[in-house]
Design an enzyme around this catalytic site. Structure first.
Site, PDB file in Angstrom:
ATOM      1  CB  SER A   4      -6.152  -2.095  -1.730  1.00  0.00           C
ATOM      2  OG  SER A   4      -5.284  -1.151  -1.146  1.00  0.00           O
ATOM      3  CE  LYS A   5       0.651  -7.656  -2.867  1.00  0.00           C
ATOM      4  NZ  LYS A   5       1.169  -7.959  -4.200  1.00  0.00           N
ATOM      5  NE  ARG A   6      -2.429   1.385  -4.157  1.00  0.00           N
ATOM      6  CZ  ARG A   6      -3.083   2.493  -3.800  1.00  0.00           C
ATOM      7  NH1 ARG A   6      -2.450   3.469  -3.215  1.00  0.00           N
ATOM      8  NH2 ARG A   6      -4.367   2.618  -4.063  1.00  0.00           N
ATOM      9  N   GLY A  24      -2.046  -2.594   2.860  1.00  0.00           N
ATOM     10  CA  GLY A  24      -1.660  -3.537   3.908  1.00  0.00           C
ATOM     11  C   GLY A  24      -2.601  -4.715   4.125  1.00  0.00           C
TER      12      GLY A  24
END
Ligand code: GLU
Length: 467
Positions: free
Chosen positions: A250-252, A254
């Site tokens: 996920s973007k969260r 990285g």
């Protein structure tokens, strides 16, 4: 006549699309292509607070880069609101949906009572019309939502292409809200699960291939599809892609946008190859072309367990594809990388790619090797002092003189180098290393004559003269 296969990729543009997301585009694309069907792109932008045009742009750019070209779309759900509301209107008419006046506070209180009684929280059907049932009086000032009348008996069963047979009892599902609050007579904003159903029906989707974070939506979606008089599509729910730390990608956590890999010098076909193997297999084949993938892809060999991203493996796959890719096809990609550095490539670039691609894992690395052909390098001071010694300077001067005069081909350059070595009683590395440092900026390169032959004579002479 068999039905034409139609698949879709339905991303929500609420963050920059990463490799885990794009894999959910790769399989439906490949399945449509492998079966002569259609691949449809649908942007699920109903979450207006979180959806952005920038995220849509990255989706389109990433798909264009990887060659995942849709046959139809992009369709945007926000542009189809009138259609969803029309279907909800028809469902109200047909008794497939009903108004519910339970307020959020009442729902919360219900939920708390159920939790306290150790029951699964669910809507209790207070406003669901039944033959012979009297509904409560409509409260003042409360705007209703619209709920789908979910079947109360039996089960929903589907044969998932990844998970196998899945069966969910209808008494575990409650009546889904399909339109948010609005004054009676209006139809409020349709909810996500409902829009997906109408789209999958209207777009005549035959195979829904998506992430397994949607598996809980499937029984509800199937019930609505059936209520609307259609047969559900085939479903394949893909296991999650994990990042290198074993967390959901996920973007969260990285994850990088797909387009980052383009800029970092990865080849589209290598990405397709690598992503294809993250959750699907064809025997032990690790390296394959786009064409082979499309010939081989089927839904029967999708993996059942989560796949883990591994950048080292991706680099290895990319290196294999660099070797396989003809120099003429690599050159424009390397030229693009050089252009970003303000350097303009020329007709020598395919041959330069051919000489160096074996030692590279990205087109960025290849551009690093090509760079000294288009701009003078800056050798490291230690390399200069270590290799370009007073002992070797006379030989360097003689080589420059000879190179000024030979036909500019590897064989003649080689003869000039050999003659210089003989005249000065030197071994090849004693001369080759300083020449490489001066001309290429590094002592380690492929064979000197091949490296020099691709340079312009005047550049080599100028760099040797700088001793
Ligand atoms: N919009 C959903 C997502 O991005 C996909 C929904 C679907 O494929 O049905 O996760």
């Amino acid at each position: 006549m068999s039905t034409r296969i139609r698949t879709r990729f339905a991303p929500s543009p609420t963050g920059f699309i990463h490799l885990g997301n794009i894999r959910s585009a790769l399989y439906p694309w490949a399945f449509a292509r492998a079966n002569g069907g259609d691949f449809i792109l649908r942007i699920e932008d109903t979450d207006q607070e979180r959806s952005t045009q920038a995220a849509v742009d990255v989706i389109l750019e990433a798909m264009a880069w990887l060659g995942l070209t849709p046959d139809e779309g992009p369709y945007y759900q926000m542009q189809r609101m009138a259609r969803y509301k029309q279907v909800i209107g028809e469902m109200l008419q047909a008794g497939l949906a009903y108004h519910c006046y339970m307020t959020p506070a009442e729902l919360e209180a219900l939920r708390e009572r159920q939790m306290a009684a150790k029951l699964k929280p669910r809507y209790d059907g207070t406003w669901r019309p039944e033959p012979g049932k009297t509904l409560p009086p409509i409260p003042e000032g409360v705007q209703p939502v619209i709920r789908f009348r979910n079947p109360t008996h039996g089960s929903v069963v589907w044969d998932d292409k990844v998970k196998g047979r899945v069966e969910i009892r209808n008494d575990e599902l409650d009546d889904l809200v399909i339109a948010r609050q609005a004054p009676l007579g209006d139809i409020g904003t349709p909810t996500y699960n409902f829009c997906v159903v109408v789209d999958d029906i209207d777009m005549r989707i035959t195979h829904v291939i998506r992430g397994d974070d949607h598996v809980n939506n499937t029984p509800r979606q199937i019930n609505i599809i059936r209520a609307l008089g259609h047969e559900p599509p085939v479903y394949a729910h893909l296991p999650t892609v994990l990042n290198e730390q074993g967390e959901k990608m996920s973007k969260r956590h990285g994850a990088k946008p797909v387009t980052w890999y383009r800029d970092a010098g990865f080849l589209p076909d290598a990405m397709i190859n690598y992503l294809a193997r993250l959750g699907w297999s064809h025997g032990d084949d690790e390296i394959f072309t786009r064409e082979q993938f499309l010939q081989w892809f089927d839904l029967d060999h999708l993996g059942r367990s989560a796949a883990q991203f591994d950048e080292a493996k991706l680099r290895w796959v990319n290196a294999q594809h660099l070797k396989m890719t003809p120099d003429e096809r690599l050159a424009p990609l390397v030229a693009e990388q050089l252009a970003r550095r303000g350097l303009q490539a020329d007709a020598r670039l395919p041959a330069i790619c051919g000489l160096f691609k074996e030692r590279c894992d990205t087109t960025v690395a290849l551009a690093d090797w090509a760079q000294p052909y288009y701009a003078a390098p800056t050798p490291r001071a230690e390399d200069l002092s270590h290799y370009v010694t007073d002992a070797v300077r006379p030989a360097l001067r003689e080589l420059a003189a000879r190179l000024g005069d030979v036909p500019w081909h590897a064989a003649d350059i080689n003869a000039a180098v050999k003659a210089t070595l003989a005249a000065h009683g030197l071994k090849m590395p004693q001369l080759a290393m300083p020449v490489r440092v001066l001309v290429m900026g590094t002592p380690q390169t492929p064979s000197l004559d091949a490296v020099l032959a691709l340079h312009r004579r005047e550049d080599v002479l100028a760099r040797l003269a700088a001793v």
